[in-house]
Structures are given as C-alpha cells and as structure tokens.
Motif scaffolding. Structure first.
Motif, mmCIF file in Angstrom:
data_model
loop_
_atom_site.group_PDB
_atom_site.id
_atom_site.type_symbol
_atom_site.label_atom_id
_atom_site.label_comp_id
_atom_site.label_asym_id
_atom_site.label_seq_id
_atom_site.Cartn_x
_atom_site.Cartn_y
_atom_site.Cartn_z
ATOM 1 N N MET A 142 0.840 -1.170 0.000
ATOM 2 C CA MET A 142 0.000 0.000 0.000
ATOM 3 C C MET A 142 0.892 1.241 0.000
ATOM 4 O O MET A 142 2.001 1.216 0.515
ATOM 5 C CB MET A 142 -0.912 0.024 1.222
ATOM 6 C CG MET A 142 -0.166 -0.107 2.558
ATOM 7 S SD MET A 142 -1.201 0.350 3.955
ATOM 8 C CE MET A 142 -1.013 2.113 3.899
ATOM 9 N N PRO A 143 0.423 2.340 -0.587
ATOM 10 C CA PRO A 143 1.251 3.542 -0.601
ATOM 11 C C PRO A 143 1.304 4.170 0.783
ATOM 12 O O PRO A 143 0.453 3.944 1.634
ATOM 13 C CB PRO A 143 0.522 4.425 -1.616
ATOM 14 C CG PRO A 143 -0.902 4.004 -1.520
ATOM 15 C CD PRO A 143 -0.861 2.527 -1.295
ATOM 16 N N LEU A 144 2.321 5.015 1.022
ATOM 17 C CA LEU A 144 2.465 5.728 2.283
ATOM 18 C C LEU A 144 1.410 6.841 2.334
ATOM 19 O O LEU A 144 1.269 7.608 1.384
ATOM 20 C CB LEU A 144 3.870 6.318 2.385
ATOM 21 C CG LEU A 144 4.214 6.995 3.716
ATOM 22 C CD1 LEU A 144 4.273 5.956 4.831
ATOM 23 C CD2 LEU A 144 5.537 7.733 3.588
ATOM 24 N N GLU A 145 0.654 6.906 3.431
ATOM 25 C CA GLU A 145 -0.390 7.934 3.539
ATOM 26 C C GLU A 145 0.233 9.317 3.740
ATOM 27 O O GLU A 145 1.368 9.446 4.191
ATOM 28 C CB GLU A 145 -1.336 7.616 4.693
ATOM 29 C CG GLU A 145 -0.664 7.526 6.055
ATOM 30 C CD GLU A 145 -1.639 7.163 7.164
ATOM 31 O OE1 GLU A 145 -2.732 7.766 7.188
ATOM 32 O OE2 GLU A 145 -1.301 6.296 8.004
ATOM 33 N N THR A 146 -0.551 10.357 3.402
ATOM 34 C CA THR A 146 -0.058 11.747 3.493
ATOM 35 C C THR A 146 -1.052 12.611 4.275
ATOM 36 O O THR A 146 -1.625 13.567 3.746
ATOM 37 C CB THR A 146 0.133 12.334 2.085
ATOM 38 O OG1 THR A 146 -1.108 12.242 1.373
ATOM 39 C CG2 THR A 146 1.232 11.589 1.326
ATOM 40 N N PRO A 147 -1.281 12.321 5.530
ATOM 41 C CA PRO A 147 -2.223 13.117 6.323
ATOM 42 C C PRO A 147 -1.588 14.448 6.748
ATOM 43 O O PRO A 147 -0.366 14.590 6.788
ATOM 44 C CB PRO A 147 -2.510 12.232 7.520
ATOM 45 C CG PRO A 147 -1.228 11.478 7.708
ATOM 46 C CD PRO A 147 -0.683 11.237 6.324
ATOM 47 N N GLN A 148 -2.454 15.435 7.063
ATOM 48 C CA GLN A 148 -1.997 16.730 7.569
ATOM 49 C C GLN A 148 -2.259 16.880 9.075
ATOM 50 O O GLN A 148 -1.439 17.424 9.792
ATOM 51 C CB GLN A 148 -2.711 17.861 6.812
ATOM 52 C CG GLN A 148 -2.289 17.978 5.358
ATOM 53 C CD GLN A 148 -0.812 18.375 5.224
ATOM 54 O OE1 GLN A 148 -0.341 19.300 5.876
ATOM 55 N NE2 GLN A 148 -0.092 17.650 4.391
ATOM 56 N N TYR A 149 -3.441 16.404 9.515
ATOM 57 C CA TYR A 149 -3.820 16.525 10.905
ATOM 58 C C TYR A 149 -4.337 15.191 11.406
ATOM 59 O O TYR A 149 -4.515 14.231 10.631
ATOM 60 C CB TYR A 149 -4.883 17.619 11.075
ATOM 61 C CG TYR A 149 -4.433 18.960 10.537
ATOM 62 C CD1 TYR A 149 -3.516 19.742 11.233
ATOM 63 C CD2 TYR A 149 -4.921 19.412 9.307
ATOM 64 C CE1 TYR A 149 -3.099 20.956 10.730
ATOM 65 C CE2 TYR A 149 -4.499 20.639 8.794
ATOM 66 C CZ TYR A 149 -3.583 21.399 9.505
ATOM 67 O OH TYR A 149 -3.159 22.595 9.002
ATOM 68 N N ILE A 150 -4.613 15.114 12.680
ATOM 69 C CA ILE A 150 -5.000 13.842 13.285
ATOM 70 C C ILE A 150 -6.235 13.265 12.620
ATOM 71 O O ILE A 150 -6.337 12.044 12.414
ATOM 72 C CB ILE A 150 -5.227 14.033 14.801
ATOM 73 C CG1 ILE A 150 -3.883 14.314 15.497
ATOM 74 C CG2 ILE A 150 -5.881 12.802 15.423
ATOM 75 C CD1 ILE A 150 -4.008 14.580 16.980
ATOM 76 N N ASP A 151 -7.176 14.119 12.255
ATOM 77 C CA ASP A 151 -8.432 13.585 11.705
ATOM 78 C C ASP A 151 -8.278 13.004 10.304
ATOM 79 O O ASP A 151 -9.191 12.364 9.787
ATOM 80 C CB ASP A 151 -9.510 14.675 11.694
ATOM 81 C CG ASP A 151 -9.169 15.825 10.763
ATOM 82 O OD1 ASP A 151 -7.956 16.045 10.499
ATOM 83 O OD2 ASP A 151 -10.103 16.509 10.314
ATOM 84 N N THR A 152 -7.111 13.212 9.667
ATOM 85 C CA THR A 152 -6.904 12.647 8.321
ATOM 86 C C THR A 152 -6.048 11.382 8.333
ATOM 87 O O THR A 152 -5.725 10.838 7.283
ATOM 88 C CB THR A 152 -6.258 13.693 7.392
ATOM 89 O OG1 THR A 152 -5.012 14.127 7.959
ATOM 90 C CG2 THR A 152 -7.189 14.884 7.209
#
Length: 267
Positions: free
Chosen positions: A1-11
């Motif tokens: 799976m690709p590496l996720e790119t969240p910005q804040y906790i809710d993402t």
C-alpha cells in the motif's frame, strides 16, 4: 500500500499501515505521525498539564463564534450545554488598575468593580442600617459622625473671614461661646422722667426719737420700724443701673438636618 499523506489527526487512516507493508517503510510511518502531531499542535512549546476533564470542560461547555463584527455580532465565546438553562459563572484574574488603564478592553471582574467604585478612602453615604461589609460583602468600613464639610483647603465667607478645613476630624462646639460672637458695643444711659418737686415714702426703715420709755426721768432713744417720707428734694430725675444675663445654656445648637449614615472604607 502507498504511504499515507495526512496533515492533521483527523486525516490519519486508522487501518494503515497493514501487516503486509514492508518493514523498511516503518520509519516513514513514524515520521508521518510526528509531522501530524506538529501540524495539529504547532504552539505547544511546554508540557500541557490540562487533563481530559479540563479540556472537555472547556470544549464541552463553550463554543467560539467568529461573528462578523457588525453591531452586537462580535467574535465571542458562548456557553452551551443542552442540560443547562442558567448562565455560566466565569472566574478570572483581576488586572491591576494600571493594567486596566493601559487596556480598556480587559474584562471587568467583580473585584475590579469593587475597587473602582469603592476604593480605599471612599466615603459612602446611605440610610441603610448596618456596616457596609454586611451588605456589600467586602472592605473594612468605619463610621464618620458629625457634620460633613468639604475639606482640604481654606474657605472664605461672605464677610471676608477665612477658615481652613483639613481632612479628618475637625474639633468644634455644640454651644455658642462669646468668642463666636462678633464684637459690638451695647451701652445705655437711663433715667426716670422728672415729676417736679416731690419726696418719697419708705416702709420698714428705722424711725428714732427721744422718750422716757422706762419712767426713770431720763430720755431713752428708741428705734422702731415704720413708714416715713424723705424730705422734699425739688424737681429731679433718677439714674437707673443694672445688668442682664443672656442665654440659658440648656440646649445644644442643632439646626434642622437630614441625618444619614456616613462610612469610610479604610481597607
């Protein structure tokens, strides 16, 4: 799976990474988590000591309303709770008078209002009975008795006389003394009207004469009390002299007044 790119906790994606992700991507996932925390809490430069109850007490009871700045629609914090029907009491630190003077937008607290309206040295007048601390709930108050006058200077009356009134108790008198009365001269020269040539009767004065009261052949001088007349003195008048007493010294000087309670705050 690709590496996720969240910005804040809710993402963040709770299910990632999966067990099938390669081990060499573990450090990338850790860096992602660290970056999300820094993005979410960018200003935390010291330990946060608030616990869950503290944070939930704020976020659960207050809403921030941005407002548009028009009329009463200002940015504000509004209390909310479906179970509450009464207003929320908020406790705040009281700025000093100097801080209030520098920033008029500071919220006025109860303590600030007390010291602004009734500072130490303030004089309160009222017809309400009892020490003000009993119904104001703060301060140390002492009663002031006697006439209240403006002090701190010299006053001149309509005759040009001056008197200095200092701040504090001023000694005085309840009775008018001779020193309080302006100097004046009062004299009189009285006499009776002339009645022409006349004499005067008298009663109770001694009357003397010679007689042989004891029968021994010799005169005895007797003195008796009776009524007689003076010799005629011709036309004349009589001078009159006397003295008068002024005042009874039985009442204090107390003009019609309106008596009220006067208190000074000393602490």
């Amino acid at each position: 799976m690709p590496l996720e790119t969240p910005q804040y906790i809710d993402t963040l994606v709770p299910e990632w990474p999966t067990g099938a992700d390669p081990l060499n991507a573990g450090d990338d996932h850790i860096r992602v988590i660290k970056q999300v925390l820094k993005n979410t809490f960018p200003a935390l430069a010291a330990p946060m000591l608030a616990d869950a109850n503290n944070i939930n007490g704020i976020t659960g009871h207050f809403n921030y309303v941005a407002g548009d700045g028009i009329g009463a629609n200002l940015p504000r914090m509004e209390a909310h709770n479906d179970e509450w029907t009464a207003a929320i009491c908020i406790t705040a630190q009281t700025p000093s008078p100097a801080q209030y003077a520098e920033n008029a937008a500071f919220v006025l607290t109860g303590s600030a209002l007390q010291n602004m309206i009734y500072p130490v040295g303030h004089v309160l007048t009222t017809k309400r009975a009892g020490n003000p601390v009993e119904w104001l709930g703060f301060g140390t108050w002492v009663p002031l008795l006697g006439w209240i006058v403006g002090g701190g200077g010299i006053i001149t009356d309509i005759d040009g006389y001056t008197e200095e009134y200092g701040i504090g108790t001023v000694a005085g008198h309840f009775r008018v003394h001779s020193e309080h009365v302006s100097t004046f001269a009062a004299s009189w020269d009285l006499n009776t009207d002339s009645q022409g040539d006349h004499n005067h009767s008298f009663t109770g004065a001694p009357v003397g004469y010679w007689a042989d009261a004891d029968g021994d052949g010799s005169n005895n001088y007797l003195v008796e009390t009776g009524t007689g007349y003076t010799s005629t003195g011709g036309a004349h008048v009589h001078d009159v002299q006397g003295s008068i007493n002024v005042g009874l010294n039985s009442l204090n000087f107390k003009p019609p007044s309106q008596a009220i309670h006067v208190w000074e705050r000393t602490a």
